[in-house]
Motif scaffolding. Structure first.
Motif, short mmCIF file in Angstrom:
data_model
loop_
_atom_site.label_atom_id
_atom_site.label_comp_id
_atom_site.label_asym_id
_atom_site.label_seq_id
_atom_site.Cartn_x
_atom_site.Cartn_y
_atom_site.Cartn_z
N LYS A 124 0.84 -1.20 0.00
CA LYS A 124 0.00 0.00 0.00
C LYS A 124 0.87 1.26 0.00
CE LYS A 124 -3.86 0.34 0.21
NZ LYS A 124 -4.88 0.59 -0.85
N VAL A 125 1.98 1.22 0.74
CA VAL A 125 2.92 2.36 0.73
C VAL A 125 3.43 2.60 -0.68
CG1 VAL A 125 5.18 3.17 1.51
CG2 VAL A 125 3.63 2.09 3.14
N GLY A 126 3.79 1.50 -1.38
CA GLY A 126 4.25 1.64 -2.75
C GLY A 126 3.19 2.23 -3.66
N GLU A 127 1.95 1.83 -3.44
CA GLU A 127 0.84 2.37 -4.23
C GLU A 127 0.67 3.87 -4.00
OE1 GLU A 127 -3.93 2.41 -3.68
OE2 GLU A 127 -3.01 0.42 -3.62
N ILE A 128 0.74 4.29 -2.73
CA ILE A 128 0.56 5.71 -2.40
C ILE A 128 1.67 6.56 -3.00
CG2 ILE A 128 0.51 7.38 -0.51
CD1 ILE A 128 -0.75 5.20 1.24
N LEU A 129 2.91 6.09 -2.88
CA LEU A 129 4.04 6.89 -3.32
C LEU A 129 4.21 6.89 -4.83
CD1 LEU A 129 6.65 5.99 -0.54
CD2 LEU A 129 5.13 7.94 -0.69
N LYS A 130 3.68 5.87 -5.49
CA LYS A 130 3.73 5.86 -6.96
C LYS A 130 2.63 6.74 -7.55
CE LYS A 130 5.84 1.31 -7.58
NZ LYS A 130 5.63 -0.10 -8.02
N ASN A 131 1.65 7.08 -6.74
CA ASN A 131 0.55 7.92 -7.20
C ASN A 131 1.06 9.36 -7.38
OD1 ASN A 131 -1.81 9.31 -7.64
ND2 ASN A 131 -2.95 8.30 -6.01
N GLN A 132 1.15 9.80 -8.60
CA GLN A 132 1.73 11.11 -8.89
C GLN A 132 0.71 12.24 -8.88
OE1 GLN A 132 5.09 11.81 -9.25
NE2 GLN A 132 5.21 9.71 -8.46
N GLU A 133 -0.56 11.93 -8.55
CA GLU A 133 -1.56 12.99 -8.54
C GLU A 133 -1.32 13.97 -7.40
OE1 GLU A 133 -5.55 12.18 -6.80
OE2 GLU A 133 -4.92 10.08 -6.90
N LEU A 151 2.87 13.44 -2.00
CA LEU A 151 3.63 12.60 -1.08
C LEU A 151 4.77 11.93 -1.83
CD1 LEU A 151 0.88 10.84 1.09
CD2 LEU A 151 2.61 12.44 1.91
N GLU A 152 5.99 12.07 -1.29
CA GLU A 152 7.16 11.44 -1.89
C GLU A 152 7.94 10.70 -0.81
OE1 GLU A 152 9.55 14.25 -3.95
OE2 GLU A 152 7.97 14.82 -5.39
N ARG A 153 8.59 9.61 -1.22
CA ARG A 153 9.37 8.83 -0.25
C ARG A 153 10.47 9.69 0.36
NH1 ARG A 153 9.58 3.58 0.58
NH2 ARG A 153 8.58 3.11 -1.43
N SER A 154 10.58 9.67 1.68
CA SER A 154 11.62 10.43 2.37
C SER A 154 12.94 9.67 2.28
CB SER A 154 11.23 10.65 3.83
OG SER A 154 12.22 11.42 4.49
N GLU A 155 13.95 10.32 1.77
CA GLU A 155 15.24 9.67 1.56
C GLU A 155 16.24 9.95 2.68
OE1 GLU A 155 16.57 10.93 -2.25
OE2 GLU A 155 15.03 9.83 -3.36
N ARG A 156 15.90 10.84 3.61
CA ARG A 156 16.86 11.23 4.66
C ARG A 156 17.30 10.04 5.50
NH1 ARG A 156 14.69 14.72 8.62
NH2 ARG A 156 12.59 13.97 8.13
N GLU A 369 6.89 -9.82 -3.06
CA GLU A 369 6.17 -8.87 -2.23
C GLU A 369 7.10 -8.10 -1.28
OE1 GLU A 369 3.23 -11.16 -0.21
OE2 GLU A 369 2.13 -11.67 -2.03
N THR A 370 8.40 -8.32 -1.41
CA THR A 370 9.36 -7.68 -0.50
C THR A 370 10.27 -6.74 -1.30
OG1 THR A 370 10.86 -9.57 -0.77
CG2 THR A 370 9.36 -9.61 1.11
N TYR A 371 11.05 -5.97 -0.56
CA TYR A 371 12.00 -5.03 -1.15
C TYR A 371 13.34 -5.18 -0.45
CZ TYR A 371 10.62 -2.46 3.04
OH TYR A 371 10.35 -2.11 4.35
N SER A 372 14.39 -4.60 -0.99
CA SER A 372 15.72 -4.71 -0.41
C SER A 372 15.93 -3.61 0.63
CB SER A 372 16.79 -4.60 -1.49
OG SER A 372 18.09 -4.55 -0.89
N MET A 373 16.32 -4.00 1.84
CA MET A 373 16.70 -3.03 2.85
C MET A 373 18.18 -2.63 2.73
SD MET A 373 14.64 -3.89 6.34
CE MET A 373 12.86 -3.63 6.43
N ASN A 374 18.90 -3.34 1.86
CA ASN A 374 20.29 -2.98 1.56
C ASN A 374 20.37 -2.38 0.15
OD1 ASN A 374 21.43 -3.91 4.02
ND2 ASN A 374 21.36 -6.01 3.27
N PHE A 375 19.45 -1.49 -0.15
CA PHE A 375 19.34 -0.92 -1.49
C PHE A 375 20.60 -0.18 -1.94
CE2 PHE A 375 17.87 2.07 1.65
CZ PHE A 375 18.47 3.26 1.28
#
Length: 429
Positions: A124-133, A151-156, A369-375
């Motif tokens: 759901k987080v991925g869906e929200i942040l991919k939404n460019q509206e 809303l954009e993913r915080s990179e800090r 369904e997972t992502y890398s935490m060592n991106f």
């Protein structure tokens, strides 16, 4: 009941069975003065031998244990004995004028107003942040102005984790994936448009936002925390020249902070080694003069009775038994499903998710369904093309269903380090 208690119980039963009083006294003295004393001595010596073997096998992998969490700003205690904000600027109250917003909009096309926490599943987080509206917002600066926000993913926070990774590398400490599920749910509220009539000298005092169907997921004033603290410490005395005539040894006192914690040192000129001796850090590097050092303290210890955390603290703890240390000492790779299952269960996350099985599939056949935490770690040697997928299957158990795919991501990221020849990921069944 342990073995010594069982032995004592047997002796008491035997004493009760002796009817002759004198024989009972002699038997009791013999057991207490000789047999039990010998038995307890043997047990003590065996435990000492076991501890020595364990210490010789490998260093304590949990000495550099990293804990992460999330707290409301109002409950965050700056003097906490264990946890600190990951980004110190989160404690500061931002202050800016309309002119600052316009300048940033002109240069970058957006202005970050605040950072929020999205309490929802990783998908759901991925869906929200991919939404460019653009969503609707109200900015208060003297008057109220309608603004476009996104809303954009915080990179800090990801940059802080990456910085910690480089610190581990510089200090010669093996890296372990940080279990930081909350950091991947932080998002920046960015203004993308502002009415021209807004006065440049007006100060922004408040803002509001309407994210429509996503409103229930958005939480304000949440601060990510961890058990890492940044210190500035001075060298003690003069540096001592090493025998190679190139490096110098510096002494840094950690007496005021505690020897039970782990310490990492940052230095751009390069570090050859960092050793902790009692209440001192001994740093060998190419720095010639005494100076102030950037020290990062990884704090250890348990929670106090009055500690309160909004969400569960997460950690990259590994069960540190004989089998695990022996495997690391011998450099044995994980080759069987049984070894992989034992490795995964070593993280102690069974209260949240339960590992079921694994399978090898052709790349792209199944959606991970997972992502890398060592991106931030790039494999610059192996070609990603044609890699098979190693899929880990999990079963949800915990009540925090919105957190479970992030924990599966942590596990699959650690498994990825063991199997670089595959693309590792997880799915729920």
């Amino acid at each position: 009941m342990d073995q010594i208690e069982e032995m004592k119980s047997m002796i008491r039963d035997e004493i009760q069975s002796i009817s002759n009083l004198e024989e009972r006294i002699v038997f009791k003295n013999l057991m207490e003065g000789v047999f039990l004393e010998l038995y307890e001595t043997n047990v003590k010596m065996y435990r000492m031998l076991e501890e020595r073997v364990m210490n010789d096998l490998a260093y304590d992998i949990n000495r550099y244990l990293i804990r992460t969490g999330l707290m409301e700003r109002t409950y965050l205690d700056k003097s906490h004995h264990l946890m600190s904000p990951i980004c110190e600027e989160d404690l500061e109250t931002a202050s800016y004028k309309i002119s600052d917003v316009k300048e940033k909009l002109k240069a970058e096309g957006k202005f970050c107003l605040s950072t929020v926490f999205l309490e929802c599943d990783a998908l759901k987080v991925g869906e929200i942040l991919k939404n460019q509206e653009d969503f609707t917002g109200i900015l208060r600066a003297g008057k109220e102005y309608p603004v476009h926000i996104r809303l954009e993913r915080s990179e800090r926070y990801g940059k802080e984790i990456e910085h910690l990774y480089h610190l581990f590398m510089k200090n010669g400490i093996p890296w372990k994936t940080i279990n930081a599920p909350y950091l991947f749910k932080m998002a920046d509220i960015c203004i993308t448009g502002l009415p021209e009539e807004a006065g440049d000298e007006e100060s922004v005092t408040n803002f509001g936002a309407d994210f429509g169907k996503y409103n229930r997921f958005v939480h304000y004033d949440m601060i990510p925390i961890w058990n890492v603290r940044h210190l500035k410490l001075e060298s003690v005395g003069f540096p001592i020249a090493c025998s190679d005539h190139e490096n110098f040894e510096h002494v840094i006192s950690i007496r005021d902070y505690g020897t039970e914690h782990a310490y990492l040192v940052e230095e751009k000129a390069g570090i050859r080694s960092v050793r902790q001796s009692g209440d001192k850090l001994l740093v060998t590097g190419q720095v010639e003069n005494a100076k102030k050092w950037d020290i990062y303290m990884i704090r250890s210890g348990g929670d106090h009775k009055i500690d309160r955390y909004t969400y569960p603290l997460m950690e990259n703890l590994r069960k540190d038994g004989f089998a695990e240390r022996f495997q690391r000492k011998m450099g044995q790779a994980v080759k069987t499903k049984g070894e992989l299952e034992r490795f995964i269960r070593g993280f102690g996350l069974e209260d949240f998710i339960e590992y079921q099985d694994c399978a090898l599939k052709e790349n792209g056949l199944e959606f991970l369904e997972t992502y890398s935490m060592n991106f931030f770690i790039e494999d610059e040697i192996r070609d990603r093309e044609g890699k098979k997928q190693l899929i880990l299957y999990f079963k949800p158990k915990g009540k925090e269903t919105w957190l479970l795919r992030d924990l599966a991501s942590f596990i699959s990221s650690e498994v990825q380090e063991y199997f670089p020849e595959y693309e590792c990921g997880g799915k729920f069944v």
